[in-house]
Design a protein around this motif. Structure first.
Motif, mmCIF file in Angstrom:
data_model
loop_
_atom_site.group_PDB
_atom_site.id
_atom_site.type_symbol
_atom_site.label_atom_id
_atom_site.label_comp_id
_atom_site.label_asym_id
_atom_site.label_seq_id
_atom_site.Cartn_x
_atom_site.Cartn_y
_atom_site.Cartn_z
ATOM 1 N N LEU A 123 0.856 -1.181 0.000
ATOM 2 C CA LEU A 123 0.000 0.000 0.000
ATOM 3 C C LEU A 123 0.893 1.231 0.000
ATOM 4 C CD1 LEU A 123 -2.796 1.389 0.349
ATOM 5 C CD2 LEU A 123 -2.500 1.104 2.824
ATOM 6 N N GLY A 124 0.733 2.071 -1.023
ATOM 7 C CA GLY A 124 1.515 3.300 -1.099
ATOM 8 C C GLY A 124 0.815 4.414 -0.334
ATOM 9 N N GLY A 125 0.623 5.558 -0.993
ATOM 10 C CA GLY A 125 -0.083 6.655 -0.342
ATOM 11 C C GLY A 125 -1.573 6.393 -0.284
ATOM 12 N N TRP A 126 -2.226 7.035 0.649
ATOM 13 C CA TRP A 126 -3.683 6.922 0.741
ATOM 14 C C TRP A 126 -4.240 8.174 1.393
ATOM 15 C CZ3 TRP A 126 -5.475 7.174 5.766
ATOM 16 C CH2 TRP A 126 -4.572 6.831 6.782
ATOM 17 N N VAL A 127 -5.467 8.533 1.002
ATOM 18 C CA VAL A 127 -6.140 9.694 1.582
ATOM 19 C C VAL A 127 -7.641 9.500 1.455
ATOM 20 C CG1 VAL A 127 -5.931 10.981 -0.596
ATOM 21 C CG2 VAL A 127 -6.352 12.220 1.528
ATOM 22 N N ALA A 128 -8.354 9.707 2.551
ATOM 23 C CA ALA A 128 -9.813 9.595 2.545
ATOM 24 C C ALA A 128 -10.428 10.878 2.017
ATOM 25 C CB ALA A 128 -10.322 9.297 3.956
ATOM 26 N N SER A 129 -11.601 10.763 1.427
ATOM 27 C CA SER A 129 -12.311 11.947 0.929
ATOM 28 C C SER A 129 -12.758 12.805 2.102
ATOM 29 C CB SER A 129 -13.502 11.519 0.078
ATOM 30 O OG SER A 129 -14.453 10.815 0.862
ATOM 31 N N PRO A 130 -13.121 14.061 1.864
ATOM 32 C CA PRO A 130 -13.426 14.977 2.972
ATOM 33 C C PRO A 130 -14.460 14.464 3.960
ATOM 34 C CG PRO A 130 -13.161 16.224 0.944
ATOM 35 C CD PRO A 130 -13.088 14.778 0.566
ATOM 36 N N ASP A 131 -15.482 13.746 3.482
ATOM 37 C CA ASP A 131 -16.489 13.258 4.422
ATOM 38 C C ASP A 131 -16.204 11.829 4.884
ATOM 39 O OD1 ASP A 131 -17.168 11.643 2.285
ATOM 40 O OD2 ASP A 131 -19.213 12.398 2.066
ATOM 41 N N GLY A 132 -15.086 11.265 4.458
ATOM 42 C CA GLY A 132 -14.698 9.936 4.900
ATOM 43 C C GLY A 132 -15.422 8.803 4.213
ATOM 44 N N SER A 133 -16.180 9.079 3.161
ATOM 45 C CA SER A 133 -16.973 8.037 2.518
ATOM 46 C C SER A 133 -16.182 7.227 1.504
ATOM 47 C CB SER A 133 -18.200 8.648 1.830
ATOM 48 O OG SER A 133 -17.804 9.505 0.762
ATOM 49 N N LYS A 134 -15.086 7.781 0.993
ATOM 50 C CA LYS A 134 -14.301 7.101 -0.036
ATOM 51 C C LYS A 134 -12.817 7.168 0.313
ATOM 52 C CE LYS A 134 -16.484 9.707 -3.053
ATOM 53 N NZ LYS A 134 -17.765 9.957 -2.375
ATOM 54 N N LEU A 135 -12.092 6.203 -0.195
ATOM 55 C CA LEU A 135 -10.649 6.137 0.039
ATOM 56 C C LEU A 135 -9.923 6.098 -1.294
ATOM 57 C CD1 LEU A 135 -8.430 5.708 2.337
ATOM 58 C CD2 LEU A 135 -8.408 3.340 1.524
ATOM 59 N N LEU A 136 -8.978 7.006 -1.442
ATOM 60 C CA LEU A 136 -8.089 7.046 -2.595
ATOM 61 C C LEU A 136 -6.758 6.448 -2.151
ATOM 62 C CD1 LEU A 136 -7.491 8.183 -5.486
ATOM 63 C CD2 LEU A 136 -6.873 10.337 -4.359
ATOM 64 N N TYR A 137 -6.261 5.464 -2.890
ATOM 65 C CA TYR A 137 -5.019 4.830 -2.462
ATOM 66 C C TYR A 137 -4.200 4.386 -3.668
ATOM 67 C CZ TYR A 137 -7.339 0.303 -3.332
ATOM 68 O OH TYR A 137 -7.985 -0.774 -3.905
ATOM 69 N N SER A 138 -2.903 4.178 -3.438
ATOM 70 C CA SER A 138 -2.020 3.728 -4.513
ATOM 71 C C SER A 138 -1.390 2.397 -4.140
ATOM 72 C CB SER A 138 -0.940 4.770 -4.815
ATOM 73 O OG SER A 138 -0.055 4.930 -3.727
ATOM 74 N N VAL A 139 -1.075 1.622 -5.170
ATOM 75 C CA VAL A 139 -0.496 0.295 -5.012
ATOM 76 C C VAL A 139 0.917 0.305 -5.594
ATOM 77 C CG1 VAL A 139 -0.706 -2.147 -5.604
ATOM 78 C CG2 VAL A 139 -2.768 -0.787 -5.154
ATOM 79 N N GLN A 140 1.866 -0.213 -4.826
ATOM 80 C CA GLN A 140 3.268 -0.310 -5.241
ATOM 81 C C GLN A 140 3.630 -1.784 -5.364
ATOM 82 O OE1 GLN A 140 6.081 0.817 -2.230
ATOM 83 N NE2 GLN A 140 7.753 1.117 -3.672
ATOM 84 N N ASP A 141 4.087 -2.193 -6.535
ATOM 85 C CA ASP A 141 4.393 -3.599 -6.761
ATOM 86 C C ASP A 141 5.892 -3.816 -6.885
ATOM 87 O OD1 ASP A 141 3.526 -6.374 -7.332
ATOM 88 O OD2 ASP A 141 4.459 -5.981 -9.275
ATOM 89 N N GLY A 142 6.429 -4.716 -6.081
ATOM 90 C CA GLY A 142 7.819 -5.129 -6.200
ATOM 91 C C GLY A 142 8.832 -4.037 -5.938
ATOM 92 N N GLY A 143 8.454 -3.009 -5.182
ATOM 93 C CA GLY A 143 9.404 -1.979 -4.793
ATOM 94 C C GLY A 143 9.593 -0.850 -5.781
ATOM 95 N N THR A 144 8.927 -0.899 -6.941
ATOM 96 C CA THR A 144 9.095 0.154 -7.930
ATOM 97 C C THR A 144 8.512 1.481 -7.457
ATOM 98 O OG1 THR A 144 8.516 0.840 -10.188
ATOM 99 C CG2 THR A 144 6.959 -0.581 -9.057
ATOM 100 N N ASP A 145 8.995 2.586 -8.049
ATOM 101 C CA ASP A 145 8.425 3.904 -7.764
ATOM 102 C C ASP A 145 7.105 4.133 -8.495
ATOM 103 O OD1 ASP A 145 10.258 4.906 -5.941
ATOM 104 O OD2 ASP A 145 11.576 5.720 -7.479
ATOM 105 N N TRP A 146 6.805 3.334 -9.519
ATOM 106 C CA TRP A 146 5.527 3.474 -10.210
ATOM 107 C C TRP A 146 4.381 3.093 -9.279
ATOM 108 C CZ3 TRP A 146 5.766 6.252 -14.335
ATOM 109 C CH2 TRP A 146 6.852 6.174 -15.210
ATOM 110 N N ARG A 147 3.258 3.784 -9.426
ATOM 111 C CA ARG A 147 2.085 3.529 -8.600
ATOM 112 C C ARG A 147 0.844 3.363 -9.476
ATOM 113 N NH1 ARG A 147 5.921 3.438 -5.689
ATOM 114 N NH2 ARG A 147 6.193 4.447 -3.665
#
Length: 721
Positions: A151-175
């Motif tokens: 799990l890379g970065g993550w941030v919930a929406s202002p009202d907490g109803s949704k989650l935005l998150y990034s996935v990091q595979d195998g240590g790469t900087d790509w998300r």
């Protein structure tokens, strides 16, 4: 319960010869083909016989075969180290404690990570209300059989109803970026590819902003230069191909652009950079007028001269930290409602540099570094100090995020002998209460943490932390010592907990961390003192730290090991060349080793701010003088060196370490080994699964212990009440 570190009769023997009869001198290295590349650069012929090792293992069968043969030799060597099993077991035990991330509140929900101890990745949890029942939201431990998808970065929406998150595979900087419905746990079809070096920011509840690069050519994912960074807006429920371009600089493809949104959702701030230096241009977008103006931005700062970092906003007023006219930073504001907005000072520069700032409950919380240790103060919005936040001893604090209309914030505090404890802080009352405290299998009081100052070659006073068992410190005995450093990119080294370092200290050794120039411990001047033409100061500071440890009787002359990663790997390589007599052993991790070609791959072009430009003669001659690859001293007895890297490192490509190791092995550097350990499905460090981190740490620790005379197998760690 804690562990009594030693039996009453246990004594640690520090022997000049190995504890095992096994011959651990340099093994027979795998054969490495020497090419015939020779270039004339600024009138000097420079041979590059191992340039073929720059190829990605995914694209070159020859390089992949070389990696396999090197790992086979290294693995066999490491398996025979007498302390390997001890370190593996003890580091595993020290890792095995429950640890929490700093909670983030959105709406009435609280989001945080929690690792039960030895989970390969930390799952993300949510509570409805601070005292609500914990619910698992994302479990990255299930994403890959080898645990290497994180799990890379993550941030919930202002009202907490949704989650935005990034996935990091195998240590790469790509998300890869995804969106989840928090109530149901359903992952939406939205998927963003080719994001890198990106913040994540919601725009209301309907979409988000992110940064990305163009899709690289096939097969060039892990080596191609990163150019043409762009900021996009993604509306939920639409394909990525329809995303709106928010900001770009097509005439300046080398610029990077990140974007943040103020807590109240009104302002989007685009921060542009040209390299790793904290020199930015800043644009503001008024999101309250987006329907009329679209993504029109207003320049706030131009010229790439100073650091600017958004704290937050209150209505039309924006608060920033900056080092403009303040090398140690200050807090300023600008009111966008004024006809002619001007910067106003809110908190003046102090004698200590600002490490971070936040706006919570109508107050500013400012985190300072005092000789590389944290202190924090609360101010009102006019800049008047309200109180200090009290911490216990030498340590590092972080967090302090929150909302402008809420008095609640959370922070973590840790030190070398204390894992991070999470506190809830009430800005109105000044009260800190424990949110989550780790239960560990040792007593922090069994360890001595002190700070000393030593003098470098040019007379500069440099701080260094020294950690030992309390009984070892009291005895004054010289013991094998592990010296760690970094020295670059305005990055400050501060006290923090590490299971592998504590295991080294438990075994009877000392751990030292030198705050050498090139970092940010004392602001801009400290950084400038260790970069570009001043880079040699970094190496001088580190060498002086080693000489101090020997002169003061902390470590014996044949008992000093050194370690550093990334820019710190460069540090280890450079000082091993300059003072091979001073060090018994070293670990150069994911290092920048070819200073004449570093700017040709992925993120390497950013580093010219710290290193200089290899295509400019004045800079090239400086780089040529200390480049680890180009200054190996043939036929000289070297310390035992373990080079570590990973096949998916697309920050510092592994070709740096491959070429450097091949050159070491060919140079005839005495009886001590020069080996390379190459991890698979791992990158520059982030996202590495716990089991791989433990294995690597045990291998490194056992290698350094053998060659410094540290014998942890003689230390009996007994459990007691």
């Amino acid at each position: 319960m804690h562990r009594n570190l030693f039996a009453a009769t246990a004594a640690v023997a520090f022997l000049a010869t190995p504890a095992s009869a096994q011959d651990m001198s340099a093994p027979d290295y795998p054969e490495t083909r020497r090419g015939e590349v020779v270039e004339t650069i600024f009138g000097e012929e420079v041979a590059d016989p191992y340039r073929w090792l720059e190829e990605d293992t995914r694209n070159s069968a020859e390089v992949a075969d070389w990696v396999e043969r090197q790992n086979a030799v290294t693995d066999l060597y490491l398996e025979q180290l007498p302390a390997r099993a001890w370190f593996n077991e003890r580091i595993s035990q020290l890792y095995n404690y429950e640890r929490f991330g700093i909670p983030v509140s959105r709406g009435n929900r609280y989001f945080y990570t929690r690792n039960s101890g030895l989970q390969n990745q930390s799952p993300l949890y949510v509570r409805d209300g601070l005292d609500g029942e914990e619910r698992l939201l994302l479990d990255p431990t299930t994403w890959a059989d080898d645990g290497a998808t994180a799990l890379g970065g993550w941030v919930a929406s202002p009202d907490g109803s949704k989650l935005l998150y990034s996935v990091q595979d195998g240590g790469t900087d790509w998300r890869t970026i995804r969106v989840m419905d928090v109530a149901t746990g359903t992952v939406a079809e939205d998927e963003i590819k080719w994001s890198k070096f990106s913040g994540l920011a919601w725009v209301g509840e309907e979409g988000f902003i992110y940064s990305r690069f163009p899709e690289p050519e096939e097969g060039a994912d892990f080596q191609a230069l990163n150019l043409n960074h762009q900021v996009y807006y993604h509306a939920l429920g639409t394909p990525q191909s329809e995303d709106e371009l928010v900001f770009s600089s097509p005439d300046f493809p080398e610029r990077n652009h990140s974007l943040g949104v103020s807590d109240d959702g009104r302002w989007a701030i685009v921060t542009s950079s040209t390299g790793t230096d904290s020199r930015y241009e800043v644009q503001a977008i008024d999101l309250s007028r987006r329907d009329a103006l679209g993504w029109t931005s207003v320049p706030l700062v131009t010229g790439f001269e100073h650091s600017w970092s958004l704290i937050d906003s209150v209505g039309s007023k924006l608060f920033f930290t900056t080092n403009m006219d303040a090398p140690l930073y200050r807090v300023v504001s600008i009111d966008m409602a004024d006809a002619n907005p001007q910067w106003q000072e809110v908190i003046a520069e102090r004698e200590q540099p600002i490490a971070g700032a936040s706006l919570v409950g109508g107050h500013l919380i400012v985190d300072y570094l005092e000789d590389a240790s944290s202190s924090a103060y609360v101010f009102d919005l006019e800049g008047n100090q309200v109180r200090e936040i009290e911490f216990a001893g030498l340590g590092s604090a972080g967090g302090f995020g929150g909302h402008g209309d809420s008095d609640e914030t959370f922070y973590t505090y840790s030190s070398f002998n204390q894992p991070g404890t999470i506190y809830r802080y009430d800005v109105a009352t000044g009260e800190s209460t424990v949110f989550a405290a780790p239960e560990v299998g040792f007593d922090p009081a069994d360890f001595s943490v002190e700070q000393r100052f030593y003098t470098s070659r040019d007379g500069t006073r440099v701080p260094m932390f020294i950690v030992r068992r309390a009984d070892v410190a009291a005895s004054g005995e010289a013991v094998p010592t592990l010296l760690y450093g970094y020295g670059g990119f305005d990055i400050s080294l501060t006290p923090g907990f590490s299971p592998s370092r504590l295991a080294w200290v438990e075994a009877g050794g000392a751990f030292a961390m030198a705050n050498i120039r090139g970092g940010g411990e004392y602001g801009r001047a400290w950084h400038d003192g260790g970069r570009r033409a001043n880079k040699q100061n970094v190496f001088d500071d580190f060498i002086a730290a080693g000489e101090y440890l020997i002169a003061e009787g902390i470590t014996p002359e044949d008992g000093l090991a050194i370690q550093g990663g990334s820019n710190g790997g460069l540090l280890v390589g450079a000082v091993a060349n300059q003072r091979p007599d001073l060090f018994a052993a070293g670990n150069a991790a994911v290092g920048v080793m070819d200073m004449l070609r570093f700017d040709r791959w992925t993120a390497g072009r950013y580093w010219v701010d710290d290193y200089g430009y290899p295509d400019r003669e004045e800079d090239w001659r400086i780089l040529r003088a200390y480049s680890p690859l180009h200054n190996i001293r043939r036929g000289v007895d070297y310390p035992a060196l373990l080079v570590t890297t990973a096949d998916t490192d697309d920050r510092v490509v592994p070709g740096h370490s491959f070429k450097y190791t091949a050159a070491l092995q060919e140079a005839g550097l005495g009886e001590r080994p020069q080996l390379i350990r190459i991890e698979t499905r791992a990158g520059h460090g982030s996202g590495k699964p716990t089991d791989k981190a433990i294995e690597e740490a045990a291998d490194i620790s056992a290698f350094l212990a053998y060659w410094t005379g540290l014998h942890p197998e003689t230390v009996n760690i007994q459990e007691s009440e």
